[in-house]
Design an enzyme around this catalytic site. Structure first.
Site, PDB file in Angstrom:
ATOM      1  N   THR A  46     -30.833  45.183 -48.337  1.00  0.00           N
ATOM      2  CA  THR A  46     -30.403  46.466 -48.887  1.00  0.00           C
ATOM      3  C   THR A  46     -31.236  46.885 -50.098  1.00  0.00           C
ATOM      4  O   THR A  46     -31.303  48.067 -50.435  1.00  0.00           O
ATOM      5  CB  THR A  46     -28.918  46.387 -49.264  1.00  0.00           C
ATOM      6  OG1 THR A  46     -28.179  45.929 -48.126  1.00  0.00           O
ATOM      7  CG2 THR A  46     -28.353  47.723 -49.683  1.00  0.00           C
ATOM      8  N   TYR A 130     -29.088  33.213 -43.809  1.00  0.00           N
ATOM      9  CA  TYR A 130     -28.881  34.603 -43.392  1.00  0.00           C
ATOM     10  C   TYR A 130     -29.176  34.676 -41.899  1.00  0.00           C
ATOM     11  O   TYR A 130     -30.324  34.672 -41.476  1.00  0.00           O
ATOM     12  CB  TYR A 130     -29.791  35.526 -44.191  1.00  0.00           C
ATOM     13  CG  TYR A 130     -29.609  37.015 -43.927  1.00  0.00           C
ATOM     14  CD1 TYR A 130     -28.562  37.515 -43.152  1.00  0.00           C
ATOM     15  CD2 TYR A 130     -30.495  37.937 -44.473  1.00  0.00           C
ATOM     16  CE1 TYR A 130     -28.400  38.867 -42.923  1.00  0.00           C
ATOM     17  CE2 TYR A 130     -30.347  39.300 -44.253  1.00  0.00           C
ATOM     18  CZ  TYR A 130     -29.312  39.759 -43.484  1.00  0.00           C
ATOM     19  OH  TYR A 130     -29.163  41.109 -43.255  1.00  0.00           O
ATOM     20  N   LYS A 158     -24.480  33.874 -44.129  1.00  0.00           N
ATOM     21  CA  LYS A 158     -24.167  35.297 -43.963  1.00  0.00           C
ATOM     22  C   LYS A 158     -24.270  35.548 -42.471  1.00  0.00           C
ATOM     23  O   LYS A 158     -25.365  35.538 -41.893  1.00  0.00           O
ATOM     24  CB  LYS A 158     -25.131  36.184 -44.740  1.00  0.00           C
ATOM     25  CG  LYS A 158     -24.850  37.674 -44.497  1.00  0.00           C
ATOM     26  CD  LYS A 158     -25.836  38.591 -45.213  1.00  0.00           C
ATOM     27  CE  LYS A 158     -25.541  40.052 -44.868  1.00  0.00           C
ATOM     28  NZ  LYS A 158     -26.478  40.996 -45.522  1.00  0.00           N
ATOM     29  N   ILE A 200     -20.568  39.840 -47.279  1.00  0.00           N
ATOM     30  CA  ILE A 200     -21.683  40.436 -48.020  1.00  0.00           C
ATOM     31  C   ILE A 200     -21.850  41.823 -47.433  1.00  0.00           C
ATOM     32  O   ILE A 200     -22.380  41.985 -46.329  1.00  0.00           O
ATOM     33  CB  ILE A 200     -22.955  39.580 -47.895  1.00  0.00           C
ATOM     34  CG1 ILE A 200     -22.716  38.201 -48.517  1.00  0.00           C
ATOM     35  CG2 ILE A 200     -24.148  40.269 -48.556  1.00  0.00           C
ATOM     36  CD1 ILE A 200     -23.876  37.221 -48.342  1.00  0.00           C
TER      37      ILE A 200
END
Length: 291
Positions: A46, A130, A158, A200
């Site tokens: 992001t 991730y 995540k 998240i």
């Protein structure tokens, strides 16, 4: 301590000259923490990290480290290579690095486990895997995630693989001390219902307190409240991700007056007006009006 709650992967705001807007970044960090977020993610997807130069990345990290130290909040940092992890040495306050499953290479599940074992052995901080197969091209089974959980120094994942059979399998018998943090915002409520520790969530730039309530409801086994909040928040998440992340997030933050420009850097393009309007509508729909 197992990571839990809402962690917000902050955008990198830019000013009119195209530089990182430091004051706006610090304000955003404090706003979401004021609204109950358990922590922040610096330099995640992001944040457009591949579009930032070294000086800018250090600036973003220093700002968010300062805020999280002052607020006693968790800070995850996007770092997926030995060099990036080495830069976290000597930076007290980093809770963990969020390290992406190697993209494009598709090394196989044994290769992924070996990769993270090597990263963790060299890392100055714990690792959160991730897992985002639509970006990396590499699927991980529940069995492989359990193998990763057994690696010394790997403390969570995540999970951005949607709501699939492997998520159900993993949460039916979760490894002790291993945090599963949802990373697909639209399905965070069912993941929490199955036992996820938190999320998240880029969507939580907005209505942060509502996302915190959602996590708290499911952790309290308040299914009625959790379902109601989940149904209410999912359209907001869908609107925020209607275009490539974080272009809609930035457009809405700018419309709210929270960042100086909606600018993104190539290869991203600015959000279209229709997507921005719909996301603003969804934000207003879930945000209580001040008395």
């Amino acid at each position: 301590m197992t990571l839990s709650g809402v962690l917000v992967p902050l955008i990198t705001p830019f000013d009119a000259a195209g530089a990182v807007a430091r004051d706006a970044l610090e304000a955003l960090a404090n706003e979401v923490l004021d609204d109950g977020a358990a922590g922040l993610v610096a330099l995640g997807t992001t944040a457009e990290p591949t579009s930032l130069n070294t000086v800018e990345r250090h600036l973003v990290l220093d700002v968010l480290l300062g805020v999280c130290r002052e607020r006693s909040a968790a800070l995850l940092v996007g770092a997926s290579t030995p060099d990036a992890l080495a830069e976290l040495r000597g930076r007290p306050g980093v809770t963990a690095a969020m390290s992406t499953v190697p993209p494009f290479v598709r090394p196989g599940e044994d290769g992924v486990v070996a990769h993270f074992a090597a990263l963790a052995a060299a890392s100055p901080v714990p690792l959160v895997v991730y897992h985002v197969p639509h970006r990396t091209g590499q699927h991980l089974s529940a069995g492989t995630l359990r193998r990763l959980a057994a690696v010394d120094g790997v403390v969570g994942v995540k999970y951005a693989a949607g709501l699939d059979a492997d998520a159900v399998d993993l949460l039916a018998d979760p490894p002790a001390g291993f945090a599963l943090l949802g990373g697909d915002d639209v399905v965070i409520s069912p993941l929490l219902a199955l036992g996820a520790h938190g999320g998240i969530l880029a969507s939580a730039h907005f209505a942060t307190a509502r996302f915190v309530e959602l996590v708290d409801a499911w952790h309290a086994d308040d299914a009625g409240r959790g379902r109601a909040l989940g149904h209410r928040l999912a359209p907001l998440s869908a609107a925020v991700f209607a275009e490539p992340n974080p272009v809609v997030v930035k457009a809405v933050l700018h419309a709210q007056g929270r960042i100086p420009t909606p600018a993104v850097r190539l290869p991203l393009l600015a959000a279209g007006p229709g997507s921005t309007r719909e996301a603003l509508r969804q934000v207003e729909r879930v945000t209580p009006v001040a008395a």
